[in-house]
Design a protein around this motif. Structure first.
Motif, short mmCIF file in Angstrom:
data_model
loop_
_atom_site.label_atom_id
_atom_site.label_comp_id
_atom_site.label_asym_id
_atom_site.label_seq_id
_atom_site.Cartn_x
_atom_site.Cartn_y
_atom_site.Cartn_z
N MET A 1 0.84 -1.19 0.00
CA MET A 1 0.00 0.00 0.00
C MET A 1 0.89 1.25 0.00
N THR A 2 0.58 2.21 -0.86
CA THR A 2 1.32 3.47 -0.91
C THR A 2 0.81 4.42 0.17
N ILE A 3 1.72 5.00 0.92
CA ILE A 3 1.35 5.91 2.00
C ILE A 3 1.31 7.33 1.48
N ASP A 4 0.25 8.04 1.78
CA ASP A 4 0.11 9.44 1.37
C ASP A 4 1.05 10.32 2.19
N ILE B 1 7.97 7.09 14.59
CA ILE B 1 7.42 6.13 13.64
C ILE B 1 5.94 6.32 13.37
N ASN B 2 5.21 6.91 14.33
CA ASN B 2 3.78 7.14 14.14
C ASN B 2 3.46 8.57 13.70
N VAL B 3 4.50 9.36 13.45
CA VAL B 3 4.32 10.75 13.02
C VAL B 3 4.74 10.91 11.55
N LEU B 4 5.88 10.34 11.21
CA LEU B 4 6.37 10.45 9.84
C LEU B 4 5.85 9.28 9.00
N PRO B 5 5.33 9.55 7.80
CA PRO B 5 4.95 8.45 6.90
C PRO B 5 6.16 7.54 6.63
N HIS B 6 5.90 6.27 6.50
CA HIS B 6 7.00 5.32 6.31
C HIS B 6 7.75 5.56 5.01
N ILE C 1 10.47 8.06 5.80
CA ILE C 1 11.59 7.43 6.51
C ILE C 1 12.43 6.60 5.55
N ALA C 2 11.76 5.88 4.66
CA ALA C 2 12.48 5.05 3.69
C ALA C 2 13.37 5.91 2.79
N LYS C 3 12.91 7.12 2.45
CA LYS C 3 13.72 8.01 1.63
C LYS C 3 14.97 8.49 2.36
N ILE C 4 14.86 8.71 3.66
CA ILE C 4 16.04 9.07 4.46
C ILE C 4 17.07 7.95 4.39
N LEU C 5 16.61 6.72 4.60
CA LEU C 5 17.51 5.57 4.55
C LEU C 5 18.12 5.41 3.17
N GLU C 6 17.31 5.64 2.14
CA GLU C 6 17.79 5.52 0.77
C GLU C 6 18.88 6.55 0.49
#
Length: 352
Positions: free
Chosen positions: A1-4, A114-119, A122-127
């Motif tokens: 599922m894509t997160i808005d 984790i419950n404030v920022l869309p996942h 966060i994934a883009k930060i890691l990327e």
């Protein structure tokens, strides 16, 4: 599922500080470290520890190899998650280059609301962090994550260096010249960004300089006549130059007219744009800095400005100037400049 992600909060709105401006002020840090009641232990193989506030720890494992280990992490300096990850990773690996080492591996340090920022954010930060490791030619081999109130990202960096090429921040010699690899002003740009006063060109310049790996350090360490290396980060140019002066027991003289600056930051500084960390830096070490009468308040702000992923500061004998500058420029550091010299005198910085 894509997160808005359209309703995601600005990264910088979730942190009380950003980049290397988050560092504990140098005076406070020194006080904290001095309060340990445990006796210091001696390890013959530990070539660099905490004694001189150097950039990384270095542990010798044989006659030709020593391990360089460091960790660096902070809260967002920009709102773009990919850029934040890139900047934090570049900054962390800089400490290895500043010792003359070559990175070989990294581990991620991740603290996210984790419950404030869309996942997806966060994934883009890691990327972004992984892209820098890939550019440096090393694996991002693991790490550790926690659920935290403020977003935090960085790396543990592991590198290697030949013991004879190890460059400490304490080995400058009288008569050396000081060469700075990157222009100053990142902290002022980040403060302007938060106030909505940084234009697109300024933002592009900030991201470009903070994501430029300090690769020249590995080569500079092998140049005869290069005596000391460090990188300019959270304590500003004056703070990290003062570390060179203290380590060598010399006076470091800086010509403020020669210090390279990012485009537009002088004007921002003259408007009073600065980080809180700049004032904390000056309060910590200002008594050990002699400012010339012609050094303006704006220039003082620039000289104490916390640099995130800042440039290498080289102390070398005059005969090595050309080779050092050619090494910088050969790696794309076009604004590397001679900014001062080391000379006999009390351990302090003198600015004209």
């Amino acid at each position: 599922m894509t997160i808005d992600t359209t309703q995601a909060p600005r990264l910088t709105s979730l942190s009380h500080g950003g980049g290397c401006g988050c560092k504990i002020a140098p005076g406070v840090l020194a006080d904290l470290m001095s309060r340990s009641a445990l006796p210091k232990q001696f390890y013959a193989q530990l070539l660099v520890g905490t004694e001189t506030a150097d950039d990384a720890a270095v542990y010798q494992i044989n006659d030709e190899q020593a391990i360089v280990a460091t960790t660096d992490f902070f809260m967002p300096i920009v709102d773009d998650p990919y850029d934040f990850g890139r900047i934090a990773a570049t900054n962390a690996l800089s400490d290895i280059y500043a010792m003359g080492g070559t990175p070989v591996m990294a581990l991620a340090i991740v603290g996210m609301p984790i419950n404030v920022l869309p996942h997806d954010v966060i994934a883009k930060i890691l990327e972004g962090g992984e892209s820098v490791c890939r550019d440096a030619g090393i694996p991002l081999a693991g790490g550790h994550s926690i659920d935290s109130v403020e977003p935090i990202y960085g790396l543990v960096g592991i590198g290697v260096v030949h013991p004879k090429n190890l460059k400490r921040n304490s080995d400058a010699q009288s008569g050396d010249v000081l060469i700075l690899g990157k222009p100053l002003g990142v902290g002022i740009q980040s403060a302007a960004l938060k106030k909505g006063l940084l234009d697109n060109a300024g933002y592009a310049a900030m991201v470009q300089t903070t994501t430029q790996l300090n690769r020249p350090g590995t080569v500079l360490a092998q140049i005869e006549g290069v005596h000391a290396l460090t990188d300019v980060t959270g304590f500003g140019l004056l703070g990290h130059t003062l570390e060179l002066a203290r380590g060598a027991g010399l006076t470091a003289s800086i010509d403020s007219d020669l210090v390279p600056l990012l485009p537009g930051v002088r004007e921002l500084a003259e408007q009073g744009i600065a980080t809180g960390a700049s004032a904390r830096n000056w309060a910590s070490y200002g008594t050990q800095v002699d400012l010339g009468e012609n050094v303006s308040d704006a220039m003082r702000s620039l000289l104490t400005d916390p640099q995130t992923s800042g440039g290498l500061l080289v102390s070398c004998q005059p005969s090595a100037i050309q080779q050092v500058l050619e090494t910088f420029k050969g790696h794309g550091f076009s604004e590397a400049s001679v900014i001062g010299r080391m000379q006999p005198g009390n351990a302090k910085v003198a600015v004209k």
